[in-house]
Motif scaffolding. Structure first.
Motif, mmCIF file in Angstrom:
data_model
loop_
_atom_site.group_PDB
_atom_site.id
_atom_site.type_symbol
_atom_site.label_atom_id
_atom_site.label_comp_id
_atom_site.label_asym_id
_atom_site.label_seq_id
_atom_site.Cartn_x
_atom_site.Cartn_y
_atom_site.Cartn_z
ATOM 1 N N ASP A 1 0.811 -1.213 0.000
ATOM 2 C CA ASP A 1 0.000 0.000 0.000
ATOM 3 C C ASP A 1 0.844 1.262 0.000
ATOM 4 O O ASP A 1 0.429 2.293 -0.501
ATOM 5 N N ASN A 2 2.057 1.196 0.564
ATOM 6 C CA ASN A 2 2.903 2.372 0.671
ATOM 7 C C ASN A 2 3.786 2.598 -0.548
ATOM 8 O O ASN A 2 4.534 3.556 -0.597
ATOM 9 N N ARG A 3 3.718 1.729 -1.536
ATOM 10 C CA ARG A 3 4.536 1.885 -2.737
ATOM 11 C C ARG A 3 3.745 2.612 -3.810
ATOM 12 O O ARG A 3 2.603 2.291 -4.079
ATOM 13 N N THR A 4 4.393 3.559 -4.421
ATOM 14 C CA THR A 4 3.764 4.262 -5.538
ATOM 15 C C THR A 4 4.767 4.337 -6.682
ATOM 16 O O THR A 4 5.971 4.234 -6.473
ATOM 17 N N THR A 5 4.249 4.482 -7.878
ATOM 18 C CA THR A 5 5.096 4.716 -9.049
ATOM 19 C C THR A 5 4.459 5.828 -9.858
ATOM 20 O O THR A 5 3.276 6.131 -9.704
ATOM 21 N N ARG A 6 5.239 6.435 -10.688
ATOM 22 C CA ARG A 6 4.735 7.498 -11.557
ATOM 23 C C ARG A 6 4.591 6.967 -12.977
ATOM 24 O O ARG A 6 5.339 6.104 -13.410
ATOM 25 N N ILE A 7 3.652 7.527 -13.692
ATOM 26 C CA ILE A 7 3.460 7.194 -15.097
ATOM 27 C C ILE A 7 4.303 8.169 -15.911
ATOM 28 O O ILE A 7 4.234 9.384 -15.715
ATOM 29 N N THR A 8 5.112 7.644 -16.835
ATOM 30 C CA THR A 8 5.948 8.501 -17.664
ATOM 31 C C THR A 8 5.121 9.141 -18.777
ATOM 32 O O THR A 8 3.958 8.788 -18.979
ATOM 33 N N ARG A 9 5.724 10.054 -19.515
ATOM 34 C CA ARG A 9 5.051 10.686 -20.649
ATOM 35 C C ARG A 9 4.579 9.663 -21.665
ATOM 36 O O ARG A 9 3.583 9.857 -22.352
ATOM 37 N N LYS A 10 5.308 8.567 -21.773
ATOM 38 C CA LYS A 10 4.955 7.515 -22.727
ATOM 39 C C LYS A 10 3.949 6.529 -22.144
ATOM 40 O O LYS A 10 3.621 5.530 -22.775
ATOM 41 N N GLY A 11 3.465 6.790 -20.930
ATOM 42 C CA GLY A 11 2.474 5.913 -20.316
ATOM 43 C C GLY A 11 3.073 4.683 -19.667
ATOM 44 O O GLY A 11 2.371 3.719 -19.377
ATOM 45 N N GLN A 12 4.372 4.697 -19.418
ATOM 46 C CA GLN A 12 5.034 3.539 -18.826
ATOM 47 C C GLN A 12 5.096 3.667 -17.312
ATOM 48 O O GLN A 12 5.147 4.767 -16.775
ATOM 49 N N VAL A 13 5.100 2.517 -16.637
ATOM 50 C CA VAL A 13 5.253 2.486 -15.184
ATOM 51 C C VAL A 13 6.317 1.453 -14.830
ATOM 52 O O VAL A 13 6.588 0.538 -15.595
ATOM 53 N N THR A 14 6.918 1.613 -13.660
ATOM 54 C CA THR A 14 7.889 0.646 -13.163
ATOM 55 C C THR A 14 7.236 -0.158 -12.057
ATOM 56 O O THR A 14 6.660 0.405 -11.131
ATOM 57 N N ILE A 15 7.318 -1.460 -12.153
ATOM 58 C CA ILE A 15 6.791 -2.331 -11.110
ATOM 59 C C ILE A 15 7.888 -2.482 -10.061
ATOM 60 O O ILE A 15 9.026 -2.854 -10.397
ATOM 61 N N PRO A 16 7.591 -2.204 -8.795
ATOM 62 C CA PRO A 16 8.620 -2.320 -7.756
ATOM 63 C C PRO A 16 9.284 -3.697 -7.758
ATOM 64 O O PRO A 16 8.633 -4.721 -7.992
ATOM 65 N N LYS A 17 10.592 -3.707 -7.524
ATOM 66 C CA LYS A 17 11.391 -4.933 -7.581
ATOM 67 C C LYS A 17 10.827 -6.031 -6.678
ATOM 68 O O LYS A 17 10.751 -7.192 -7.080
ATOM 69 N N ALA A 18 10.429 -5.664 -5.464
ATOM 70 C CA ALA A 18 9.901 -6.671 -4.532
ATOM 71 C C ALA A 18 8.669 -7.376 -5.117
ATOM 72 O O ALA A 18 8.512 -8.589 -4.961
ATOM 73 N N LEU A 19 7.820 -6.625 -5.805
ATOM 74 C CA LEU A 19 6.632 -7.230 -6.406
ATOM 75 C C LEU A 19 7.001 -8.085 -7.616
ATOM 76 O O LEU A 19 6.422 -9.151 -7.836
ATOM 77 N N ARG A 20 7.967 -7.621 -8.420
ATOM 78 C CA ARG A 20 8.412 -8.428 -9.566
ATOM 79 C C ARG A 20 8.960 -9.768 -9.090
ATOM 80 O O ARG A 20 8.655 -10.810 -9.661
ATOM 81 N N GLU A 21 9.747 -9.720 -8.026
ATOM 82 C CA GLU A 21 10.324 -10.957 -7.488
ATOM 83 C C GLU A 21 9.241 -11.855 -6.892
ATOM 84 O O GLU A 21 9.222 -13.060 -7.137
ATOM 85 N N GLU A 22 8.344 -11.262 -6.109
ATOM 86 C CA GLU A 22 7.294 -12.043 -5.451
ATOM 87 C C GLU A 22 6.392 -12.760 -6.443
ATOM 88 O O GLU A 22 5.992 -13.901 -6.232
#
Length: 92
Positions: free
Chosen positions: A8-29
């Motif tokens: 809940d405490n993790r946020t990401t920003r959307i880039t101009r191209k509409g891209q987002v980064t998935i936090p590493k911990a979630l990618r691994e999990e």
């Protein structure tokens, strides 16, 4: 494994191209790797993101004597049709 409060405490920003980064911990999990496809689903509560498993059945509809090249061509055509259908469904 992440707790709900950590997620809940993790946020990401959307880039101009509409891209987002998935936090590493979630990618691994969730076992997300480069090249994986994600499915974005509209829900009453917002947006749900799921790992797509579209390639799991690739080749099941082709006869055994169909070449690998032809199978890939058929798969690409089907993927393009599916993408177009999804795009038209998301248009207001």
């Amino acid at each position: 494994m992440s707790t709900d409060s950590e997620i809940d405490n993790r946020t990401t920003r959307i880039t101009r191209k509409g891209q987002v980064t998935i936090p590493k911990a979630l990618r691994e999990e969730f076992g997300l790797e480069e090249g994986d496809e994600l499915r974005w689903e509209k829900t009453d509560d917002g947006i749900r993101v799921r790992k797509a498993t579209g390639s799991a059945g690739r080749g099941m509809l082709a006869d055994e004597d169909v070449s690998e090249e032809k199978r890939e061509e058929m798969a690409a055509e089907m993927e393009a049709e599916i993408r177009e259908k999804r795009r038209s469904e998301w248009q207001p």
